[in-house]
Design a protein around this motif. Structure first.
Motif, PDB file in Angstrom:
ATOM      1  N   GLU A 179       7.011   9.189  -2.586  1.00 18.08           N
ATOM      2  CA  GLU A 179       6.069   8.207  -2.032  1.00 18.08           C
ATOM      3  C   GLU A 179       6.684   7.450  -0.848  1.00 18.08           C
ATOM      4  O   GLU A 179       7.907   7.445  -0.668  1.00 18.08           O
ATOM      5  CB  GLU A 179       5.683   7.175  -3.103  1.00 18.08           C
ATOM      6  CG  GLU A 179       4.785   7.721  -4.199  1.00 18.08           C
ATOM      7  CD  GLU A 179       4.400   6.645  -5.216  1.00 18.08           C
ATOM      8  OE1 GLU A 179       3.234   6.609  -5.646  1.00 18.08           O
ATOM      9  OE2 GLU A 179       5.292   5.829  -5.576  1.00 18.08           O
TER      10      GLU A 179
ATOM     11  N   THR B   3      -3.260   6.982  -2.986  1.00 17.79           N
ATOM     12  CA  THR B   3      -2.852   5.633  -2.589  1.00 17.79           C
ATOM     13  C   THR B   3      -2.905   4.701  -3.792  1.00 17.79           C
ATOM     14  O   THR B   3      -3.828   4.794  -4.608  1.00 17.79           O
ATOM     15  CB  THR B   3      -3.809   5.104  -1.499  1.00 17.79           C
ATOM     16  OG1 THR B   3      -3.772   6.009  -0.389  1.00 17.79           O
ATOM     17  CG2 THR B   3      -3.408   3.712  -1.031  1.00 17.79           C
ATOM     18  N   ARG B   4      -1.923   3.829  -3.915  1.00 15.95           N
ATOM     19  CA  ARG B   4      -1.966   2.802  -4.952  1.00 15.95           C
ATOM     20  C   ARG B   4      -1.471   1.498  -4.355  1.00 15.95           C
ATOM     21  O   ARG B   4      -0.649   1.501  -3.439  1.00 15.95           O
ATOM     22  CB  ARG B   4      -1.150   3.197  -6.196  1.00 15.95           C
ATOM     23  CG  ARG B   4       0.321   3.412  -5.984  1.00 15.95           C
ATOM     24  CD  ARG B   4       0.997   4.032  -7.188  1.00 15.95           C
ATOM     25  NE  ARG B   4       2.422   4.261  -6.947  1.00 15.95           N
ATOM     26  CZ  ARG B   4       3.400   3.524  -7.477  1.00 15.95           C
ATOM     27  NH1 ARG B   4       3.106   2.514  -8.290  1.00 15.95           N
ATOM     28  NH2 ARG B   4       4.674   3.769  -7.203  1.00 15.95           N
TER      29      ARG B   4
ATOM     30  N   GLU C 154       0.871  -1.185   0.000  1.00 11.92           N
ATOM     31  CA  GLU C 154       0.000   0.000   0.000  1.00 11.92           C
ATOM     32  C   GLU C 154       0.904   1.229   0.000  1.00 11.92           C
ATOM     33  O   GLU C 154       1.544   1.536   1.007  1.00 11.92           O
ATOM     34  CB  GLU C 154      -0.898  -0.009   1.227  1.00 11.92           C
ATOM     35  CG  GLU C 154      -1.907   1.122   1.279  1.00 11.92           C
ATOM     36  CD  GLU C 154      -2.691   1.104   2.593  1.00 11.92           C
ATOM     37  OE1 GLU C 154      -2.717   2.158   3.258  1.00 11.92           O
ATOM     38  OE2 GLU C 154      -3.235   0.026   2.954  1.00 11.92           O
TER      39      GLU C 154
END
Ligand code: FAD
Length: 289
Positions: free
Chosen positions: A166, A145-146, A138
């Motif tokens: 990130e 969020t990806r 996550e």
């Protein structure tokens, strides 16, 4: 050796941590357990001007079972917390079996699963375990969020799919298939050393006892954790006899790209992969209901 001078920042929320990363850019590094980053800083291999300490960020140190049976592990959860959790031991025994091979208890008391996966050392056990279990990362950043599958997260030695701005917030491990058997085995020169070769195996039998599903993943077997889908596919439909397992283990040797190390030549690593794969598959087959 002492690290180059750095500024230490300790945000208390994930958004604040990301904002600091956006402000300081690639001059800043997140620090979790510090068990890989601090030695690298002491050797001046890494010289971040800013350390963003994730230790006070709320919600990152957590184990949460989801409604679908998957386990969401916060990125700064210490190895020891996972290793000692009874529900993890019962529902995801592969995690606990492999964690026992990671470094030493002192290191596992400070080190975090997220830090290890972001460090992405190809000799590390947990990236291969995440590959075998189908773990998903996550990832959080200014664009939202990806979810990144383990198979896409590890890109090259010490390199992940994380963008500069990130961070890894959590790891989601799906539930093991009903009745599956798992095993993790490795060879290292001394207990706690990085593996010369390691393998994670997952097997599931159908009602007739035949192999319905198989997964194999190796550490120290290439620039990233390496799966052996061809060898795994050979097992599906078989009775998992000694001969069938030996054939698959032999085939797995051709699916990895060991790079060699001061401790083991690529040829010896390939030999170890065959031996360990056969043993791990046999153990997983015994454990598979
Ligand atoms: C003596 C010794 C023996 C060891 N043996 C082994 C072994 O056998 N097997 C093994 O796998 N490991 C081993 N390790 C390494 C250990 O497992 C480390 O704990 C781990 O690799 C890094 O986790 P950490 O939490 O300490 O992360 P840190 O050292 O704090 O960070 C590691 C890297 O990840 C980045 N990072 C950390 N968290 C995040 C995040 N949430 N988002 C984005 N980036 C992040 C950091 O910026 C840094 O680049 C050993 C270490 C020592 C000192």
């Amino acid at each position: 050796m002492k690290p180059a001078p750095f500024e230490w920042l300790a945000p208390e929320s994930l958004d604040a941590a990301l904002a600091l990363k956006a402000t300081h850019g690639d001059g800043a590094r997140f620090i979790a357990g510090g068990q890989s980053l601090v030695p690298a800083m002491n050797f001046r291999v890494a010289q971040p001007a800013v350390l963003i300490d994730l230790g006070r960020v709320g919600g990152l140190d957590s184990l949460e079972w989801q409604a679908d049976g998957s386990l969401r592990i916060g990125a700064t959860t210490r190895y020891r917390t996972i290793e000692r959790d009874a529900a993890v031991a019962q529902r995801l025994p592969l995690l606990v079996e492999a964690l026992a091979e990671v470094a030493h208890p002192q290191i596992r008391t400070r080190g975090t699963l997220g830090g290890n996966l972001c460090h992405a050392d190809p000799a590390s056990e947990m990236p291969a375990v995440m590959l075998a279990l189908g773990g998903r990362m996550e990832v959080r950043g200014p664009r939202g969020t990806r979810m990144v599958p383990a198979a896409e997260f590890f890109v090259a030695p010490l390199t992940t799919a994380l963008a500069e701005d990130e961070m890894l917030a959590a790891i989601v491990v799906p539930p093991l298939p009903e009745g599956a058997g798992t095993a993790f085995l490795e060879v290292a020169r001394r207990r706690g050393d990085y593996a010369m070769m390691g393998v994670a195996a997952v097997l599931r039998r159908d009602g007739a006892g035949r192999c319905a599903e198989a997964r194999l993943a190796f550490c120290s077997a290439g620039p990233t954790p390496m799966a052996a889908p061809g060898a795994a596919a050979m097992l599906v439909g078989t009775a998992l006899t000694v001969g069938e397992i030996a054939a698959a283990a032999e085939a797995a040797k051709a699916e990895i790209e060991p790079m060699g190390s001061v401790q083991a030549s690529p040829a010896y690593q390939r030999h170890l992969a065959g031996v360990l794969a056969a043993r791990a598959l046999t153990l997983a087959a015994e454990r598979a209901a």
